[in-house]
Design a protein around this motif. Structure first.
Motif, PDB file in Angstrom:
ATOM      1  N   MET A  13       0.860  -1.198   0.000  1.00  2.00           N
ATOM      2  CA  MET A  13       0.000   0.000   0.000  1.00  2.00           C
ATOM      3  C   MET A  13       0.890   1.239   0.000  1.00  2.00           C
ATOM      4  SD  MET A  13      -2.765  -1.288   2.858  1.00  2.00           S
ATOM      5  CE  MET A  13      -1.651  -1.248   4.258  1.00  2.00           C
ATOM      6  N   ASP A  14       1.382   1.620  -1.168  1.00  2.46           N
ATOM      7  CA  ASP A  14       2.372   2.700  -1.213  1.00  2.46           C
ATOM      8  C   ASP A  14       1.766   3.982  -1.777  1.00  2.46           C
ATOM      9  OD1 ASP A  14       4.918   3.674  -0.725  1.00  2.46           O
ATOM     10  OD2 ASP A  14       5.634   3.206  -2.740  1.00  2.46           O
ATOM     11  N   GLY A  15       2.296   5.105  -1.304  1.00  2.00           N
ATOM     12  CA  GLY A  15       1.923   6.402  -1.878  1.00  2.00           C
ATOM     13  C   GLY A  15       1.183   7.338  -0.933  1.00  2.00           C
ATOM     14  N   ASN A  16       1.044   6.950   0.327  1.00  2.00           N
ATOM     15  CA  ASN A  16       0.337   7.826   1.289  1.00  2.00           C
ATOM     16  C   ASN A  16       1.048   9.169   1.457  1.00  2.00           C
ATOM     17  OD1 ASN A  16      -1.281   5.639   1.745  1.00  2.00           O
ATOM     18  ND2 ASN A  16      -0.433   5.141   3.763  1.00  2.00           N
ATOM     19  N   GLY A  17       2.381   9.106   1.568  1.00  2.00           N
ATOM     20  CA  GLY A  17       3.161  10.322   1.812  1.00  2.00           C
ATOM     21  C   GLY A  17       3.001  11.301   0.658  1.00  2.00           C
ATOM     22  N   ARG A  18       3.162  10.795  -0.576  1.00  2.00           N
ATOM     23  CA  ARG A  18       3.043  11.673  -1.750  1.00  2.00           C
ATOM     24  C   ARG A  18       1.629  12.240  -1.861  1.00  2.00           C
ATOM     25  NH1 ARG A  18       5.229   7.374  -5.670  1.00  2.00           N
ATOM     26  NH2 ARG A  18       5.128   6.173  -3.738  1.00  2.00           N
ATOM     27  N   ARG A  27       2.487  14.190   6.249  1.00  2.00           N
ATOM     28  CA  ARG A  27       2.443  12.808   5.754  1.00  2.00           C
ATOM     29  C   ARG A  27       1.445  11.960   6.543  1.00  2.00           C
ATOM     30  NH1 ARG A  27       6.542  10.988   2.464  1.00  2.00           N
ATOM     31  NH2 ARG A  27       6.359   8.924   3.409  1.00  2.00           N
ATOM     32  N   HIS A  31      -1.428   8.915   5.695  1.00  2.00           N
ATOM     33  CA  HIS A  31      -1.621   7.591   6.313  1.00  2.00           C
ATOM     34  C   HIS A  31      -3.063   7.422   6.800  1.00  2.00           C
ATOM     35  CE1 HIS A  31       2.533   6.885   5.712  1.00  2.00           C
ATOM     36  NE2 HIS A  31       2.957   7.743   6.619  1.00  2.00           N
ATOM     37  N   ALA A  57       1.652  -2.893   5.843  1.00  2.00           N
ATOM     38  CA  ALA A  57       1.355  -1.641   6.534  1.00  2.00           C
ATOM     39  C   ALA A  57       2.617  -0.933   7.022  1.00  2.00           C
ATOM     40  CB  ALA A  57       0.427  -1.901   7.720  1.00  2.00           C
ATOM     41  N   ASN A  62      10.941   0.594   7.596  1.00  2.00           N
ATOM     42  CA  ASN A  62      10.246   1.854   7.873  1.00  2.00           C
ATOM     43  C   ASN A  62      10.595   2.442   9.248  1.00  2.00           C
ATOM     44  OD1 ASN A  62       7.246   0.833   6.062  1.00  2.00           O
ATOM     45  ND2 ASN A  62       8.928   2.103   5.354  1.00  2.00           N
ATOM     46  N   ARG A  65      12.348   5.842   9.337  1.00  2.00           N
ATOM     47  CA  ARG A  65      11.689   7.135   9.060  1.00  2.00           C
ATOM     48  C   ARG A  65      11.770   8.052  10.279  1.00  2.00           C
ATOM     49  NH1 ARG A  65       6.719   6.214   4.894  1.00  2.00           N
ATOM     50  NH2 ARG A  65       7.871   4.816   3.517  1.00  2.00           N
ATOM     51  N   GLU A  69       6.811  10.506  12.255  1.00  2.00           N
ATOM     52  CA  GLU A  69       6.019   9.723  11.293  1.00  2.00           C
ATOM     53  C   GLU A  69       5.810   8.294  11.810  1.00  2.00           C
ATOM     54  OE1 GLU A  69       7.200   9.787   7.158  1.00  2.00           O
ATOM     55  OE2 GLU A  69       5.770   8.202   6.642  1.00  2.00           O
ATOM     56  N   LEU A  73       2.192   6.559  12.706  1.00  2.00           N
ATOM     57  CA  LEU A  73       1.743   5.283  12.124  1.00  2.00           C
ATOM     58  C   LEU A  73       1.361   4.282  13.211  1.00  2.00           C
ATOM     59  CD1 LEU A  73       4.286   4.967   9.194  1.00  2.00           C
ATOM     60  CD2 LEU A  73       1.793   4.738   8.969  1.00  2.00           C
TER      61      LEU A  73
HETATM   62  C1  IPE Z   1       3.133   3.714   2.334  1.00  2.00           C
HETATM   63  O1  IPE Z   1       3.169   5.040   1.954  1.00  2.00           O
HETATM   64  C2  IPE Z   1       2.902   3.548   3.817  1.00  2.00           C
HETATM   65  C3  IPE Z   1       4.120   3.143   4.543  1.00  2.00           C
HETATM   66  C4  IPE Z   1       5.263   2.815   4.004  1.00  2.00           C
HETATM   67  C5  IPE Z   1       4.030   3.102   5.978  1.00  2.00           C
HETATM   68  P1  IPE Z   1       4.479   5.896   2.020  1.00  2.00           P
HETATM   69  O2  IPE Z   1       4.524   6.586   3.338  1.00  2.00           O
HETATM   70  O3  IPE Z   1       5.682   5.094   1.678  1.00  2.00           O
HETATM   71  O4  IPE Z   1       4.190   6.951   0.878  1.00  2.00           O
HETATM   72  P2  IPE Z   1       5.211   7.517  -0.186  1.00  2.00           P
HETATM   73  O5  IPE Z   1       5.784   6.354  -0.919  1.00  2.00           O
HETATM   74  O6  IPE Z   1       6.242   8.285   0.581  1.00  2.00           O
HETATM   75  O7  IPE Z   1       4.363   8.382  -1.057  1.00  2.00           O
END
Ligand code: IPE
Ligand code: IPE
Ligand code: MG
Length: 244
Positions: A13-18, A27, A31, A57, A62, A65, A69, A73
């Protein structure tokens, strides 16, 4: 494993941050939006023919990070488990959290155990959420466990059971049929390395908060058009060979 049996689907499940950054939001807001997508996808999974759904998840990498963040999470996981476990049980969804537990904060660990207990009798969708998960490390720990038994060898099914066991899985897990990654990148990032040996891979451009049940249905539709050969030859080719 084929279209008439229940599928095992894994999702990175990628891309929440963007998603959040594009909106000028922190960010953590991404999430939270991603958690809404999880609820939507879990709701439709069984109806789409999915028997087991494994959601990535939080990877073991991770932890690198920034602390705010990571804390956001972990808090979100705890809140969602507290809020959702009764609803999951009522919907006949059994929950398993897979991954290492020893590095989770004690309150989250306790919440995980409660949520698993509340949903343990469910026989519908098997929902596995991967938290502090590393595919390579799971294989390594399974190898260490095998060595500790003194056995010189083991078959693939037996080793696969150890891989599930070291990550607190509730019994053996079927091979992954469909592996989806949202967010546009085309990599596995250490997810289900053992279980996805013959998975069909789908890389989607949508950021996870934008991924909809219709997108999942589209992936499954395409999956059913793919020919899986598992190292053999397609039945159509077999006929040709037999007649040659
Ligand atoms: C996925 O989204 C969630 C986790 C890795 C916890 P990201 O947080 O990696 O979102 P991007 O890839 O930076 O957009
Ligand atoms: C993979 O995404 C982990 C999860 C979705 C939980 P990452 O964002 O951590 O992966 P990389 O860093 O792009 O490989
Ligand atoms: Mg990412």
């Amino acid at each position: 494993m084929q279209s008439n049996s229940r599928l095992h689907v894994g999702i990175i499940m990628d891309g929440n941050g963007r998603w959040a950054e594009r909106r000028g939001l922190p960010r953590a807001a991404g999430h939270r939006a991603g958690a809404t997508t999880v609820r939507r996808i879990v709701e439709v999974a069984s109806g789409l023919g999915i028997g087991t759904l494994t959601l990535y998840a939080f990877s073991s990498d991770n932890w690198q990070r920034p602390l705010p963040e990571v804390s956001a999470l972990l808090q979100l996981f705890r809140r969602d488990l507290l809020d959702e476990s009764a609803r999951l049980a009522a919907a006949d969804v059994s929950l398993e959290v897979v991954g290492r537990r020893d590095r989770l904060p004690a309150p989250l660990r306790a919440t995980v155990e409660d949520a698993e207990r509340v949903t343990e009798r469910a026989r519908g969708l098997r929902l596995r959420v991967a938290i502090d998960y590393s595919g390579r490390d799971a294989i390594r720990r399974a190898a260490v466990r095998l060595a500790a038994t003194g056995a010189a060898d083991i078959d693939l099914d037996g080793f696969g059971r150890l891989v599930a066991e070291v990550d607190h899985g509730r019994g053996p897990v079927e091979p992954v049929d469909v592996l989806i990654r949202t967010g546009g990148d085309q990599r596995l990032s250490d997810f289900l390395l053992w279980e996805a040996a013959y998975a069909e891979l789908f890389f989607r451009r949508e950021l996870w908060p934008d991924f909809r049940p219709g997108d999942l249905a589209e992936v499954l539709h395409e999956f059913r058009t793919r020919e899986r050969r598992f190292g053999g030859v397609a039945p159509t080719h077999l006929t040709v060979i037999k007649n040659a």
